[in-house]
Scaffold this active site. Structure first.
Site, PDB file in Angstrom:
ATOM      1  N   PHE A   1       1.056  -1.464  -0.416  1.00 36.07           N
ATOM      2  CA  PHE A   1      -0.209   0.204  -0.071  1.00 36.07           C
ATOM      3  C   PHE A   1       1.289   1.406   0.302  1.00 36.07           C
ATOM      4  O   PHE A   1       1.519   0.903   1.044  1.00 36.07           O
ATOM      5  CB  PHE A   1      -0.930  -0.317   1.586  1.00 36.07           C
ATOM      6  CG  PHE A   1      -1.805   1.464   1.148  1.00 36.07           C
ATOM      7  CD1 PHE A   1      -3.251   1.345   0.569  1.00 36.07           C
ATOM      8  CD2 PHE A   1      -1.883   2.199   1.978  1.00 36.07           C
ATOM      9  CE1 PHE A   1      -4.040   2.559   0.116  1.00 36.07           C
ATOM     10  CE2 PHE A   1      -1.965   3.240   2.244  1.00 36.07           C
ATOM     11  CZ  PHE A   1      -3.040   3.571   1.161  1.00 36.07           C
TER      12      PHE A   1
ATOM     13  N   ASP B   1       9.529   2.971   1.664  1.00 29.48           N
ATOM     14  CA  ASP B   1       7.905   2.837   2.382  1.00 29.48           C
ATOM     15  C   ASP B   1       8.529   3.085   3.767  1.00 29.48           C
ATOM     16  O   ASP B   1       7.831   1.929   3.680  1.00 29.48           O
ATOM     17  CB  ASP B   1       7.080   3.237   1.183  1.00 29.48           C
ATOM     18  CG  ASP B   1       5.684   3.188   2.044  1.00 29.48           C
ATOM     19  OD1 ASP B   1       6.216   4.399   2.872  1.00 29.48           O
ATOM     20  OD2 ASP B   1       4.636   2.994   1.295  1.00 29.48           O
TER      21      ASP B   1
ATOM     22  N   LYS C   1       3.464  10.120   8.165  1.00 26.37           N
ATOM     23  CA  LYS C   1       2.748   9.212   9.767  1.00 26.37           C
ATOM     24  C   LYS C   1       3.217   9.809  11.365  1.00 26.37           C
ATOM     25  O   LYS C   1       3.066  10.600  11.439  1.00 26.37           O
ATOM     26  CB  LYS C   1       2.249   7.421   9.818  1.00 26.37           C
ATOM     27  CG  LYS C   1       1.229   7.301   8.904  1.00 26.37           C
ATOM     28  CD  LYS C   1       0.013   5.817   8.981  1.00 26.37           C
ATOM     29  CE  LYS C   1      -0.297   5.942   7.327  1.00 26.37           C
ATOM     30  NZ  LYS C   1      -0.235   5.076   6.783  1.00 26.37           N
TER      31      LYS C   1
HETATM   32  C1  PLP Z   1      -0.432   4.995   5.338  1.00 24.08           C
HETATM   33  C2  PLP Z   1       0.866   5.163   4.227  1.00 24.08           C
HETATM   34  C3  PLP Z   1       0.496   5.325   2.845  1.00 24.08           C
HETATM   35  C4  PLP Z   1      -0.517   6.892   2.884  1.00 24.08           C
HETATM   36  O1  PLP Z   1       0.104   8.035   3.296  1.00 24.08           O
HETATM   37  P1  PLP Z   1      -0.377   9.461   3.518  1.00 24.08           P
HETATM   38  O2  PLP Z   1      -0.862  10.150   4.460  1.00 24.08           O
HETATM   39  O3  PLP Z   1      -3.197   8.434   4.251  1.00 24.08           O
HETATM   40  O4  PLP Z   1      -0.966   9.965   2.487  1.00 24.08           O
HETATM   41  C5  PLP Z   1       1.526   5.144   2.369  1.00 24.08           C
HETATM   42  N1  PLP Z   1       2.171   4.041   2.427  1.00 24.08           N
HETATM   43  C6  PLP Z   1       2.318   3.397   3.593  1.00 24.08           C
HETATM   44  C7  PLP Z   1       2.739   2.306   3.961  1.00 24.08           C
HETATM   45  C8  PLP Z   1       0.942   3.834   4.452  1.00 24.08           C
HETATM   46  O5  PLP Z   1       0.973   3.122   5.612  1.00 24.08           O
END
Ligand code: PLP
Length: 392
Positions: A132, A217, A246
């Protein structure tokens, strides 16, 4: 509460009826005055719990000085935070923005730009099944989730999905068009899915030997969540591009795209945004980083993570559930049946917030400064919620 029924706010998921009005540390209160022990924490976002003093102070001090100068001018907090964050991450350059998806979108653009300049126009990015990476059109296409990008055709091209944790599959997918591999060190949204030991390090070698970029990521795994400042550190891996969001803002919208100098090839006009390098958010970023990037703080995360893992393991034994996965304070408990939503509801009724990351998996992402007592309290309530659900 009457407000929510007829609210024009677009709704994308079923939420409990409670309306949350205040929070402190690991606790939330709704408008009826009910308290909740919070193991969701803004979706692994409130790294220091609800309304932490350091964030309040940083917001107040910076808000009194300067909220926003415009991205057309320099501001002090953004330069300071960029310096501190790149140093802590072992990277050279930072693009500071607001959301994880924005940081990942920037990472994709940077990799494509680099491929155009240094790799004969290579543009394709390999991502892993279950990943994701966000909710923009390109990050949805990068995310290898079933029935995800397909919702908004046409799907943005340039992404190849391979099975999770399979180095040979990545190697097989490499063509002259491939510019990068992008992955989460632990897949959070997929239900806390870890990579085999040694995988990240082997992938670092593979990408280097093919003159390809490694994009980590670390949006969910970074900022101390796994007991190290960044999860890549567990395997002593430095990616070429790293994205962080986050927990970096401890609840305020802040994200970063970090890059090694050799990869940092954006030219004038390539990247930007109204809220980039925002002084108010960057002031918070510095305060949060100062708090988290301390040996004693990270050691606390590791200790609390071990305690939570042990407690979940005991519950798993008692109720014949599945395994506990994850690292630090990003953990999941597998269920033999798809009862996670039912357990989550039973927990909510008992004043505990947890997340059903999958129909058969509970996810735990508490504040990183959670206490032993709060973990024990959570385990007691979860015990009761599990007992009630499984007796039905
Ligand atoms: C939450 C998340 C995203 C997206 O971040 P947003 O601030 O919601 O756009 C992308 N990659 C990972 C691994 C995530 O946990």
């Amino acid at each position: 509460m009457s407000e929510t029924g007829s609210s024009p706010l677009m709704q994308f998921s079923n939420k409990p009826k409670a309306v949350m009005v205040s929070g402190r540390g690991s606790w939330l209160w709704d408008e009826q005055g009910r308290s909740y022990l919070d193991f969701v924490q803004g979706w692994a976002v409130n790294s220091l719990g609800h309304s932490p003093g350091v964030v309040q102070r940083a917001l107040q001090e910076q808000a009194a000085l300067l909220i926003n100068a415009s991205p057309g001018y320099h501001n002090m907090p953004s330069h300071r935070f960029a310096r501190e964050l790149t140093k802590a991450a072992g990277m050279d350059r930072a693009f500071l923005c607001s959301t994880g998806a924005e940081a990942n979108e920037g990472a994709i653009k940077l990799a494509r730009k680099w491929g155009g300049l240094h790799k004969n126009g290579a543009f394709e990015i390999i991502t892993l099944q279950g990943s994701f990476h966000g909710r923009t059109l390109a990050t949805m296409a990068a995310s290898a989730k079933p029935n995800f990008a397909e919702r908004f055709p046409p799907i943005t091209p340039g992404f190849v999905h391979v099975p999770h944790g399979d180095l040979a599959a990545i190697e097989k997918a490499i063509t002259p068009r491939t510019v990068a591999v992008m992955l989460e060190p632990i897949q959070g949204e997929a239900g806390v899915v870890t990579l085999p030991a040694g995988f990240l390090r082997a992938l670092r070698e593979l990408t280097t030997s093919h003159n390809m970029l490694l994009i980590a990521d670390e949006i969910q795994t970074g900022m101390g969540r796994t007991g190290r400042l960044f999860a890549c550190e567990h395997e002593s891996v430095t990616p070429d591009i790293m994205t962080v969001a986050k927990g970096i803002g401890a609840g305020v919208p802040l994200a970063a795209l970090l890059a090694r100098a050799a990869v940092s090839c954006f030219a004038a006009g390539d990247q930007g945004g109204t809220y980039t390098a925002h002084p108010l958010m960057c002031a918070v970023g510095s305060a949060v980083l100062h708090t988290i990037d301390q040996p004693a703080f990270l050691e606390h995360v590791t200790r609390m993570g071990a305690h939570l893992r042990k407690g979940l393991g005991e519950l798993s034994q008692r109720y014949s559930l599945g395994s506990v996965s994850g690292a630090g304070l990003l953990l999941a408990l597998s269920m033999p049946q798809p009862i996670a939503a039912e357990v989550t509801d039973a927990a909510f009724d008992r004043g505990l917030l947890i997340n059903a990351a999958r129909p058969d998996r509970l996810r735990f992402m508490p504040a990183l400064n959670i206490t032993l007592d709060e973990i024990d309290r959570m385990l007691t309530v979860l015990d009761s919620a599990l007992g009630c659900t499984l007796r039905k």
